[in-house]
Motif scaffolding. Sequence first.
Motif, mmCIF file in Angstrom:
data_model
loop_
_atom_site.group_PDB
_atom_site.id
_atom_site.type_symbol
_atom_site.label_atom_id
_atom_site.label_comp_id
_atom_site.label_asym_id
_atom_site.label_seq_id
_atom_site.Cartn_x
_atom_site.Cartn_y
_atom_site.Cartn_z
ATOM 1 N N TRP A 83 0.855 -1.183 0.000
ATOM 2 C CA TRP A 83 0.000 0.000 0.000
ATOM 3 C C TRP A 83 0.895 1.239 0.000
ATOM 4 O O TRP A 83 2.101 1.148 0.168
ATOM 5 N N LYS A 89 -1.246 -4.008 -10.053
ATOM 6 C CA LYS A 89 -2.401 -3.709 -9.210
ATOM 7 C C LYS A 89 -3.317 -4.923 -9.184
ATOM 8 O O LYS A 89 -3.702 -5.451 -10.239
ATOM 9 N N ASP A 123 -6.629 -7.194 -8.669
ATOM 10 C CA ASP A 123 -8.078 -7.098 -8.831
ATOM 11 C C ASP A 123 -8.669 -8.510 -8.763
ATOM 12 O O ASP A 123 -8.477 -9.291 -9.688
ATOM 13 N N GLY A 147 -8.452 -6.515 -5.050
ATOM 14 C CA GLY A 147 -7.334 -6.135 -4.196
ATOM 15 C C GLY A 147 -7.150 -7.134 -3.076
ATOM 16 O O GLY A 147 -6.032 -7.529 -2.748
ATOM 17 N N ALA A 193 -10.624 -3.483 -7.655
ATOM 18 C CA ALA A 193 -9.505 -2.549 -7.809
ATOM 19 C C ALA A 193 -9.993 -1.123 -8.028
ATOM 20 O O ALA A 193 -9.354 -0.162 -7.601
ATOM 21 N N LYS A 239 -8.926 3.106 -2.201
ATOM 22 C CA LYS A 239 -8.927 4.001 -3.358
ATOM 23 C C LYS A 239 -7.621 3.937 -4.144
ATOM 24 O O LYS A 239 -7.637 3.755 -5.364
ATOM 25 N N GLN A 240 -6.472 4.062 -3.466
ATOM 26 C CA GLN A 240 -5.212 3.897 -4.196
ATOM 27 C C GLN A 240 -5.091 2.468 -4.721
ATOM 28 O O GLN A 240 -4.601 2.256 -5.824
ATOM 29 N N GLY A 241 -5.505 1.516 -3.919
ATOM 30 C CA GLY A 241 -5.497 0.124 -4.341
ATOM 31 C C GLY A 241 -4.398 -0.694 -3.693
ATOM 32 O O GLY A 241 -3.517 -0.182 -3.009
ATOM 33 N N THR A 242 -4.486 -1.994 -3.913
ATOM 34 C CA THR A 242 -3.515 -2.947 -3.379
ATOM 35 C C THR A 242 -2.640 -3.441 -4.523
ATOM 36 O O THR A 242 -3.156 -3.897 -5.552
#
Length: 501
Positions: A69, A93, A95, A97, A112, A223-226
């Motif tokens: 993160w 990224k 999806d 996440g 994601a 929001k930024q994502g994993t």
Amino acid sequence: MQTKRVTTLGKSPEIAVIGSGFSGLAASAVLAMHGSKVTVYEKNPEVGGRARTFAQDGFVFDMGPSWYWMPDVYDSFYQLFGNITADFYELKKLDPGFAVIFGAHEVMDIPAGFDDVCTLFESIEPGSAQKLRKFIAEGEFKYHVGMNDMVYKPGHSITEFFSFQLFKDAMKLQLFTSFSKHVRQYFKDPRLLALIEFPVLFLGAMPKDTPALYSLMNFSGLKQGTFYPMGGFGKVADSFRQIAENMGVNFKTSQNVEKLEIQKGTISHIHANGNSQQTDAVIGSADYHHIETALLEKNYRSYPESYWENRVFAPSCLLFYLGVDKKIEKLRHHNLFFDEDFEQHAVEIYKDKKWPANPLFYVCCPSKTDPSVAPEGCENLFVLMPIAIGLDDPEVIREQYYDALMDRLEKFAGEDIRSHLLYKKSYSTSNFVNDYNAYKGNAYGLANTLMQTAIFKPKLKSKKVSNLFYAGQLTVPGPGVPPSIISGRIAANELLKFLNR
């Protein structure tokens, strides 16, 4: 492009860094870039601290961090040296996440895309999509104020925060509002509450004891994502080592630091493996308590033993590294098992400090994303159960929990896993003590309570030794990989100020 070393000091000071986790790696690279002659002393045979890896039977296991993160923190570090993340590894990224599992047939996949996350929330609790957007917008504000204005401050004094703008912003950071209370103003469904609160439980403290400031973690995760660094988290640690070596840092592995020799309140020599080396300053990025109690005489310690006894620590954990000879269809890359009571497990970690009755746990299956970490047709599993620090962890207890966790994992997966094991290794509190000199086997450092935030953390600069600075998860800004990177940068900059005074 790579940054060349620059000498900003009259001569090249000899700096010793104890420990090669992310804070030590970051500090050593920054110091060397500014002209210091830096030697890193690492007690283990490999560089990386908790982010070490090991290979066995065709599997490559990350020993510690697995969540990527706050990608901007890594980007910012690389940019100091004229690099970008893509110079070292491919960042993918995920999806979904991650997935939250509430039962064998109830799985919440976290998409994601943030719009899709909002749609998911709305499907569970009508009206919650709009609330989530507001909640995350607040978290984003906290993230940007925190990451740009606050998190890089050394935490010496409250005066660091005495600017009008920062004081005004601080009112919006909700330092004095409980995370638990804050979340419940937006959401009611227990599944959504568990999803929002899990980063606090795994890395922080009881949600009711954690400032609402830490909703900034939800902004990053939702929001930024994993993300995932292809090749594993060991690739990230290796990139930091590469940068440090490019700057001229010398790594000495299998070096057990035994003593810091002090003359007139200043460290003159560092003793490791029976040898003595002159030094102009030291950054201690190993366990703060260990450095204070094992390497310094009592009159040079900043904190008495009672201080550490009264700190609130983030969890330790029981880990299993498993190599399985088949694919497991239902697992995602990150899997959070919340099929038991969240509150009960939190109380057992932070209040009762005992082995949990019905624990939550986490399974990472990086082979879902990365074929390089397992032989073809196999799965690489990392199973983690948060526990209180200081627990005895004999093999009989580890096996008891292994069977209990695997019962639940196999029930969810709908297939047998244990009879397909090619490799198994456990790791817990005594291993953290032996490998990292971790106080009571802590895995993540101090909990993110209000009275352990910013200026209330153990001081980055020794109170008794003029040229000793600390970095890592027990000082500012706190637990986790991005904070440790930032900690190393802060410590290096403070030491540079000391050398240039």
